[in-house]
Motif scaffolding. Structure first.
Motif, PDB file in Angstrom:
ATOM      1  N   PHE A   1       0.857  -1.184   0.000  1.00 30.25           N
ATOM      2  CA  PHE A   1       0.000   0.000   0.000  1.00 30.25           C
ATOM      3  C   PHE A   1       0.894   1.235   0.000  1.00 30.25           C
ATOM      4  CE2 PHE A   1      -2.961  -3.103   1.560  1.00 30.25           C
ATOM      5  CZ  PHE A   1      -4.216  -2.640   1.213  1.00 30.25           C
ATOM      6  N   TYR A   2       0.415   2.289  -0.667  1.00 29.00           N
ATOM      7  CA  TYR A   2       1.108   3.577  -0.627  1.00 29.00           C
ATOM      8  C   TYR A   2       0.069   4.677  -0.698  1.00 29.00           C
ATOM      9  CZ  TYR A   2       4.638   7.165  -1.605  1.00 29.00           C
ATOM     10  OH  TYR A   2       5.446   8.275  -1.545  1.00 29.00           O
ATOM     11  N   ASN A   3       0.203   5.673   0.178  1.00 28.65           N
ATOM     12  CA  ASN A   3      -0.797   6.735   0.299  1.00 28.65           C
ATOM     13  C   ASN A   3      -2.185   6.154   0.581  1.00 28.65           C
ATOM     14  OD1 ASN A   3       0.979   8.899  -0.093  1.00 28.65           O
ATOM     15  ND2 ASN A   3       0.840   8.695  -2.321  1.00 28.65           N
ATOM     16  N   GLY A   4      -2.208   5.085   1.360  1.00 24.71           N
ATOM     17  CA  GLY A   4      -3.462   4.477   1.756  1.00 24.71           C
ATOM     18  C   GLY A   4      -4.114   3.603   0.712  1.00 24.71           C
ATOM     19  N   LYS A   5      -3.493   3.476  -0.465  1.00 21.29           N
ATOM     20  CA  LYS A   5      -4.090   2.761  -1.586  1.00 21.29           C
ATOM     21  C   LYS A   5      -3.305   1.495  -1.893  1.00 21.29           C
ATOM     22  CE  LYS A   5      -4.931   3.250  -6.562  1.00 21.29           C
ATOM     23  NZ  LYS A   5      -4.710   4.128  -7.749  1.00 21.29           N
ATOM     24  N   PHE A   6      -4.037   0.402  -2.134  1.00 23.51           N
ATOM     25  CA  PHE A   6      -3.387  -0.834  -2.538  1.00 23.51           C
ATOM     26  C   PHE A   6      -2.726  -0.650  -3.896  1.00 23.51           C
ATOM     27  CE2 PHE A   6      -3.614  -4.803  -5.020  1.00 23.51           C
ATOM     28  CZ  PHE A   6      -2.778  -5.591  -4.241  1.00 23.51           C
ATOM     29  N   GLU A   7      -1.454  -1.063  -3.993  1.00 21.41           N
ATOM     30  CA  GLU A   7      -0.701  -0.871  -5.227  1.00 21.41           C
ATOM     31  C   GLU A   7      -0.422  -2.160  -5.984  1.00 21.41           C
ATOM     32  OE1 GLU A   7       0.147   1.800  -6.753  1.00 21.41           O
ATOM     33  OE2 GLU A   7      -0.307   3.340  -5.254  1.00 21.41           O
ATOM     34  N   THR A   8       0.100  -3.186  -5.298  1.00 21.03           N
ATOM     35  CA  THR A   8       0.577  -4.338  -6.050  1.00 21.03           C
ATOM     36  C   THR A   8       0.885  -5.525  -5.144  1.00 21.03           C
ATOM     37  OG1 THR A   8       2.274  -5.058  -7.655  1.00 21.03           O
ATOM     38  CG2 THR A   8       2.993  -3.594  -5.886  1.00 21.03           C
ATOM     39  N   VAL A   9       0.934  -6.721  -5.751  1.00 23.70           N
ATOM     40  CA  VAL A   9       1.476  -7.904  -5.089  1.00 23.70           C
ATOM     41  C   VAL A   9       2.866  -8.230  -5.638  1.00 23.70           C
ATOM     42  CG1 VAL A   9      -0.794  -8.901  -4.604  1.00 23.70           C
ATOM     43  CG2 VAL A   9       0.379  -9.506  -6.739  1.00 23.70           C
ATOM     44  N   HIS A  10       3.394  -7.329  -6.472  1.00 26.27           N
ATOM     45  CA  HIS A  10       4.726  -7.487  -7.056  1.00 26.27           C
ATOM     46  C   HIS A  10       5.786  -7.334  -5.961  1.00 26.27           C
ATOM     47  CE1 HIS A  10       8.226  -7.032  -9.548  1.00 26.27           C
ATOM     48  NE2 HIS A  10       7.551  -6.911 -10.674  1.00 26.27           N
ATOM     49  N   LEU A  11       6.681  -8.314  -5.825  1.00 23.67           N
ATOM     50  CA  LEU A  11       7.768  -8.172  -4.865  1.00 23.67           C
ATOM     51  C   LEU A  11       8.630  -6.973  -5.236  1.00 23.67           C
ATOM     52  CD1 LEU A  11       9.016 -11.850  -4.350  1.00 23.67           C
ATOM     53  CD2 LEU A  11       7.244 -10.613  -3.111  1.00 23.67           C
ATOM     54  N   LEU A  12       9.033  -6.194  -4.240  1.00 26.51           N
ATOM     55  CA  LEU A  12       9.783  -4.968  -4.484  1.00 26.51           C
ATOM     56  C   LEU A  12      11.269  -5.156  -4.229  1.00 26.51           C
ATOM     57  CD1 LEU A  12       7.545  -2.261  -2.741  1.00 26.51           C
ATOM     58  CD2 LEU A  12       7.449  -3.040  -5.105  1.00 26.51           C
ATOM     59  N   ASN A  13      12.084  -4.866  -5.232  1.00 28.59           N
ATOM     60  CA  ASN A  13      13.500  -4.623  -4.981  1.00 28.59           C
ATOM     61  C   ASN A  13      13.694  -3.107  -5.026  1.00 28.59           C
ATOM     62  OD1 ASN A  13      13.479  -3.909  -7.708  1.00 28.59           O
ATOM     63  ND2 ASN A  13      14.334  -5.881  -8.352  1.00 28.59           N
ATOM     64  N   GLU A  14      14.907  -2.641  -4.888  1.00 25.64           N
ATOM     65  CA  GLU A  14      15.128  -1.193  -4.838  1.00 25.64           C
ATOM     66  C   GLU A  14      14.659  -0.512  -6.126  1.00 25.64           C
ATOM     67  OE1 GLU A  14      18.892   1.865  -4.739  1.00 25.64           O
ATOM     68  OE2 GLU A  14      18.929   0.164  -3.316  1.00 25.64           O
ATOM     69  N   GLY A  15      14.941  -1.129  -7.265  1.00 30.34           N
ATOM     70  CA  GLY A  15      14.558  -0.522  -8.542  1.00 30.34           C
ATOM     71  C   GLY A  15      13.060  -0.389  -8.698  1.00 30.34           C
TER      72      GLY A  15
END
Length: 248
Positions: A226-240
Motif C-alpha cells: 500500500f502507498y498513500n493508503g491505496k493498494f498498489e501491487t502484489v509485485h515483490l519490491l527490490n530497490e529498482g
C-alpha cells in the motif's frame, strides 16, 4: 516423466533444494526461512513438488482452508506457484505438474482448485492463458486481479468483501509480507535499507499466522503493498521497482 519428480516431505526437507531460489546466494537466508515455515505446513497437506534436477521446475499448493491467503471457499486446493524456467521450458513439465495437482485434488475428493491470476500477465502470478487450457475460469475478480477456479462440483471460491475497498488508513508505504516465498527476506532488506537511507517512512507487517493471512485487507499471495493508503501491487519490491512505485 512422473519418476523424474519428487515431493518435499519432512524426511527430505532439510536435504532437498527449493528450486525457486536454487542458485542465488543472496536468497539462501530466505530458503532457510521458507523451510522453517514449510515444516509446520506439510502435515496440513501442503505440497511442494519439483523436478529432481538442478532447475526451477515446481508446483506448490495447499488446502484452501490452511492456505495463507485471503480467499473464501470450501474443500478447494489453492496453488501458490507453478514455475518452469530457462532450458526446462517447452518440455511439458508445467503440464505434468498441473495435471498432478488436478489428479491429487480429485483423489482427495476436493471440490476444485483455485489460483490467483490477473487480466493481463503480471510477474509472480499465474498466467491466465495457460490455466484456461485446463478448464480454469474466472470465479471472482477485484479490478485487474482474478481468482481462477477449476470446479468439479459447481461450487466456487471467492474473495472476501473486505478486500474490495483496497484502502487502509495508513498513508505511509506499508507492506504486508509472509515467509512462504524465499525471495521475500532479501526484498525486505532492500526496501528497508532504501527507505532508511532516504528518510521514507515505512511500515512492515509480518503475516506470521493463518489467522492474519485470512483477515488481510487486500489481495495477497505472500506480499502486498500500500502507498498513500491505496493498494498498489502484489509485485515483490527490490530497490529498482520501489523507486518506480515512489516515482523517484
Amino acid at each position: 516423466m512422473g519418476e523424474q519428480f519428487k515431493n518435499i516431505t519432512l524426511d527430505n526437507l532439510d536435504s532437498e533444494h527449493l528450486c525457486c531460489a536454487i542458485a542465488d546466494k543472496k536468497h539462501q537466508c530466505g530458503v532457510t526461512t521458507k523451510k522453517s515455515w514449510m515444516k509446520d505446513r506439510i502435515d496440513e497437506g501442503h505440497i511442494f513438488r519439483k523436478l529432481d534436477a538442478k532447475g526451477k521446475v515446481f508446483i506448490e499448493y495447499a488446502p484452501l482452508e490452511t492456505a495463507w491467503v485471503p480467499v473464501n471457499g470450501d474443500n478447494f486446493l489453492y496453488i501458490y506457484c507453478l514455475w518452469v524456467s530457462g532450458s526446462f521450458k517447452g518440455k511439458g513439465y508445467a503440464k505434468e505438474l498441473l495435471e498432478y495437482c488436478i489428479a491429487d485434488a480429485k483423489e482427495q475428493g476436493k471440490s476444485g482448485i483455485c489460483v490467483l491470476s490477473s487480466k493481463k500477465k503480471k510477474p509472480f502470478l499465474m498466467e491466465k492463458g495457460f490455466m484456461k487450457k485446463y478448464g480454469f475460469v474466472v470465479a471472482d475478480n477485484i479490478e485487474e486481479y482474478e481468482l481462477l477456479s477449476l470446479s468439479f462440483d459447481g461450487t466456487k471460491p471467492a474473495f472476501p468483501d473486505s478486500l474490495r475497498q483496497r484502502k487502509i488508513e495508513n498513508n505511509i508505504l506499508t507492506i504486508y509480507y509472509g515467509m512462504q516465498c524465499p525471495y521475500i527476506p532479501n526484498c525486505i532488506e532492500q526496501v528497508r535499507n532504501y527507505c532508511e537511507n532516504n528518510d521514507i517512512p515505512l511500515e512492515l507487517i509480518a503475516i506470521d499466522s493463518l489467522e492474519k493471512a485470512k483477515s488481510l485487507p487486500c489481495i495477497f499471495n505472500n506480499w502486498a503493498v500500500f502507498y498513500n493508503g491505496k493498494f498498489e501491487t502484489v509485485h515483490l519490491l527490490n530497490e529498482g521497482y520501489l523507486k518506480k512505485l515512489l516515482g523517484v
